[in-house]
Structure formats: C-alpha cells, structure tokens
Design an enzyme around this catalytic site. Structure first.
Site, short mmCIF file in Angstrom:
data_model
loop_
_atom_site.label_atom_id
_atom_site.label_comp_id
_atom_site.label_asym_id
_atom_site.label_seq_id
_atom_site.Cartn_x
_atom_site.Cartn_y
_atom_site.Cartn_z
N LYS A 1 -14.45 -0.12 -3.80
CA LYS A 1 -15.53 -0.03 -2.91
C LYS A 1 -16.76 0.78 -3.50
O LYS A 1 -17.79 0.47 -3.22
CB LYS A 1 -15.00 1.24 -1.73
CG LYS A 1 -14.07 0.61 -0.90
CD LYS A 1 -13.86 1.42 0.31
CE LYS A 1 -12.71 0.95 1.29
NZ LYS A 1 -12.03 2.00 2.17
N HIS B 1 8.69 -26.89 -1.41
CA HIS B 1 8.06 -27.92 -2.19
C HIS B 1 6.77 -27.57 -3.08
O HIS B 1 6.00 -28.10 -3.57
CB HIS B 1 7.37 -29.16 -1.23
CG HIS B 1 8.64 -29.56 -0.65
ND1 HIS B 1 9.31 -30.96 -0.87
CD2 HIS B 1 9.72 -28.97 0.52
CE1 HIS B 1 10.42 -31.04 -0.08
NE2 HIS B 1 10.72 -30.00 0.63
N GLU C 1 0.62 -1.34 -0.01
CA GLU C 1 -0.14 0.01 0.17
C GLU C 1 0.96 1.35 0.02
O GLU C 1 0.31 2.30 -0.32
CB GLU C 1 -1.17 -0.05 1.17
CG GLU C 1 -2.30 -0.72 1.07
CD GLU C 1 -3.13 -0.53 1.97
OE1 GLU C 1 -4.30 -1.03 1.86
OE2 GLU C 1 -2.92 0.25 3.11
O1 PA5 Z 1 -3.42 1.49 5.83
C1 PA5 Z 1 -4.54 1.68 5.84
O2 PA5 Z 1 -4.79 2.86 6.05
C2 PA5 Z 1 -5.54 0.88 5.44
O3 PA5 Z 1 -5.12 -0.45 4.96
C3 PA5 Z 1 -6.49 0.72 6.58
O4 PA5 Z 1 -5.87 0.18 7.83
C4 PA5 Z 1 -7.64 -0.24 6.24
O5 PA5 Z 1 -8.39 0.07 5.07
C5 PA5 Z 1 -8.91 -0.03 7.47
O6 PA5 Z 1 -9.32 1.10 7.51
P1 PA5 Z 1 -9.98 1.70 9.00
O7 PA5 Z 1 -9.34 1.43 9.82
O8 PA5 Z 1 -10.37 3.08 8.31
O9 PA5 Z 1 -11.36 0.76 8.79
#
Ligand code: PA5
Length: 440
Positions: free
Chosen positions: A417, A303, A282
C-alpha cells in the site's frame, strides 16, 4: 456437522510424531479457549453464531424487502478481502450456476481493473441498482475507488435522496471515512464488531447482508455454525479442529509439506477455497512461517494441475471437501450404437462418476506421495456452509497457535500500500515517491 477423516495421511506420518502434534494442538486449543494468546482482542468471531440476534436478522431482511419494493434487481457489494470473500463464496455455492436470480448480487472493489468497473456500469445501466459498501477500516483504496464511482452513479441516476435509500454501509462503529460519510448522508449502517477481523467476519452483516439480499436463509446458516461450535467446544484428541491443526502442522514440520491444496469436486465450491485461502494465508503466513494455501477444482484441474500434483515436486498435501449428496439428479442414458463406449455407465448418476473420480484420485495421489485429509459434509446448503465456516475459523485459530504465530493480525498487507500510494503521489508520501522511482 463437519466430519474429518485423516486416514489418507496414515502411511506418511509416524504415530509418535502425530501424537506430539496432537498434544501441541491441544495446548493451542487451550490458548484459544482461555483467550490468553496473541491477538486475543480479535476473538469476537467465536460466539457470532449465538450473538447475532433476531432483531439484527430482521433488520437485514427489512433491507431486502425495502429494496424489493423499490424494484432493485442488482445489488453491487463493494469490498475486498474479508469484506467480500465470505459472501461471494456462500452466494456462489448456493446459487443456480446458470439461471439468473430475481436479485443478482455482484461484487466490486476487490480489484483496480478499469475494464471490470466499466463493464459493471454496463450491467448497472440495464438494471435497477442498490449498493452495499463494506470496509471495516474505511479508507481501503480498492473499495473506496469503486464506491466513489457507484455513489456518483446512483446520485446521478436516482437523485441524492433516493440514492441514500439505496446504499447500505457496513463499517467500524465510530472511526473511518465511511462512518463519517454514512452519518452525513443518512445511509443505513451495520457495524463490524471491533473484535472481529475481516477474514473472520462472514457471520457478521459483512457476509450475512449480501447473502440475505441474494435470497438465502441466514438463520439456517447461523444454526449450522452454532451446532458446529457446540461440537468444537468439546475438547478432545478427536476434536476435528484439533486433528486438522495437528495433522497439517505435523505434515509441514515432519514431512516438509509446505503447500496445502484445498480440493473441491464441484465448481460451486471454487470460491469456498478462495475464502479459505485468505483465512489461512493471512492468519498463518508471517514471521517466515506458514503453509501456503492453494486450491484446485476437480475434475477440471485434474486435466491441468493434476500432472504436477501426481508427479511434480513433493511439496504438498491435500484436504478434500467431500459433499456426500448432490442436490439434483442427472442420470446417464443408454445409447443403441454405443459409439462412445459408455453404455457401461447407463443408469448411473453423474455424481456417482464424480465420487469414483474422487476415490481414484485419492488412491493415485497417496501412491504418488501426496497425503490426503477429507472433510465431509452431507450437502451444499446454508446449514452446512455455516458449519464449514465455523470449523475452518476455529481450526485456523488452533492451527496458527500450534504453529506459533498470531492468527489475527496481517502486518504484511501494508507493504504494497505504501508503495502504491507513493506511486499514485498521495500527499504525504513525497519522500517515498522519490525513493521508489529510483528502484523501478
Ligand atoms: O482479514 C482482513 O482483515 C483483511 O483481509 C481485510 O478484510 C481487508 O484488507 C479489507 O479491509 P477493510 O474491510 O478494512 O476494507
């Protein structure tokens, strides 16, 4: 303290190229240190190991003790992405692999599988249950669905007032549906600091509360992270974060290595790799750039994926986590008949065989065109995990700035989303529903 060894890359990378990337990584280090780079409003994680104070730790331990007093033996931690992977990986790494703990911490809200939730309800029926719901933004669909279901379950089973004592919410300090609900219902709450993004939040209550509830020592974890921070504050060409960032970017740009495989030799660390994949995936995968983070757990995956890594497309390099000491001893015995021809191993520790497998793989993969870095830690415990978390977070900031991207946003996560909401016919998405239905 984390030790980085980059010698397994030396036959692949020319010294001048590596030096060029060390210089770029040192510039990136300055950007991170001076807090002048892109996403600089999300740098709160840098000081978390020294910011989490005794009062905060004591209050999390008080939740643990209160729930013990209520007989709780199953905690359902609801969250997704950065709101679950840190706790999940620490608990998996520190727990006994087979013996059930006094309080089991399980995770929900990280998928939309109906079977998963129904089976978790089956377990809940047999246990005394409490819930930690974690969402920085509040309305993330997966955890919101799971929380709606388990909130109703707790209220039905224990009554509204007792259910409220069995729910802790971890969320934004003022925005979001979860905050509103917590105020209304009187849940205990913890704050995800504004300046800490989800995937950098393991050393906030997001990670620390589930880890405490599972019975582990977060003081030692924070101490390990604080010691690693001290090390990484020393800017130099041999700073482990600088070297890791320089080498992975050099391999990517100069050797066309597009995939980094995080390799572990202990199944307890499989989820450390899952946490790391989110952190690097990310943070770096944007603007058409980035190294794809993958993982294997050896020797099992030797394996399965071993063949591809040895002889398939030459796209990858490996970063191996080398844990120097096993926590337990199992020695291979001698056998009179020796039908399996293993008497040459009699008297050896199983971990010795694991170490020889690791070294054998190292040489084979280097011969096969796969550069290898090694991250050494002395053992799997809270302090070493804290150090590993901090090392990877800091190195991620340096590496992403070296690559030229903002490490702290994730604009691409929104794309699915909108389509999902349109298909689920969420009010306000009517136009997108029509458009998307034509395309599927
Ligand atoms: O790193 C990030 O910001 C995302 O992966 C969030 O952790 C994830 O989308 C979950 O978001 P939230 O805590 O707002 O539900």
């Amino acid at each position: 303290m984390i030790k980085l060894d980059i010698k397994g890359c030396s036959s692949f990378v020319n010294g001048a190229d590596y030096k060029e990337y060390v210089n770029k990584a040192l510039e990136a280090y300055d950007t991170l240190a001076s807090e002048q780079g892109a996403g600089n409003d999300f740098l709160g994680w840098k000081t978390l190991p020294i910011d989490i104070d005794e009062q905060m730790i004591a209050s999390m331990e008080a939740v643990r003790d209160d729930w013990k007093g209520r007989g709780v033996n199953l905690v359902i931690a609801i969250g997704i992405g950065g709101s679950y992977l840190g706790a999940k990986c620490a608990i998996e790494a520190l727990s006994h692999s087979f013996v059930e703990p006094a309080t089991k911490v399980v995770f929900a809200g990280n998928n939309l599988s109906e079977d998963y939730l129904a089976e978790l309800m089956d377990l809940a029926q047999q246990r005394n249950v409490a819930v930690v719901v974690i969402s920085k933004s509040g309305p993330t669909t997966e955890p919101a669905v799971a929380f709606r279901i388990f909130k109703a379950y707790l209220e039905e089973r224990y009554g509204k007032a007792e259910a409220a004592q069995r729910i802790v919410a971890i969320t934004d300090k003022e925005r979001g549906a979860l905050k509103t609900l917590s105020n209304q219902e009187g849940y205990r709450t913890y704050i995800v600091p504004d300046n800490v993004g989800g995937r950098f939040s393991v050393l906030t209550p997001v990670g620390l509360l589930p880890i405490v509830l599972a019975g582990f020592d977060i003081r030692a974890m924070l101490k390990g992270a604080a010691e690693e921070r001290e090390e990484l504050l020393k800017k130099s060409e041999t700073n482990a974060a600088v070297q890791y960032a320089a080498m992975r970017n050099c391999l990517h740009s100069r050797m066309d290595k597009a995939i980094e495989i995080l390799v572990t030799f202990n199944p307890k660390l499989t989820y450390v790799a899952e946490w790391w994949k989110q952190l690097y995936g990310e943070s770096e995968g944007k603007d058409g750039k980035g190294i794809f983070p993958a993982s294997v757990t050896n020797t099992a995956d030797l394996h399965s994926m071993g063949q591809f890594i040895q002889e398939g497309s030459r796209l990858m390099f490996e970063t191996v986590i080398n844990v120097e000491n096993a926590a337990r001893n199992v020695v291979i015995g001698s056998d009179e008949q020796n039908l399996d021809c293993l008497n040459f191993l009699a008297g050896q520790h199983v971990e010795h065989c694991n170490a020889m497998a690791r070294l054998g793989v190292k040489v084979a993969h280097i011969d096969g065109g796969v550069p290898q870095m090694e991250i050494g830690m002395t053992k799997i415990d809270e302090a070493n995990l804290g150090a590993l978390f901090y090392f990877f977070e800091f190195a991620c900031g340096v590496s992403a700035y070296t690559l030229g991207v903002n490490p702290f946003n994730q604009p691409g996560v929104e794309a699915y989303k909108k389509n999902m909401f349109a298909l689920l016919r969420k009010p306000g998405y009517e136009k997108q529903t029509e458009e998307i239905l034509k395309r599927i």
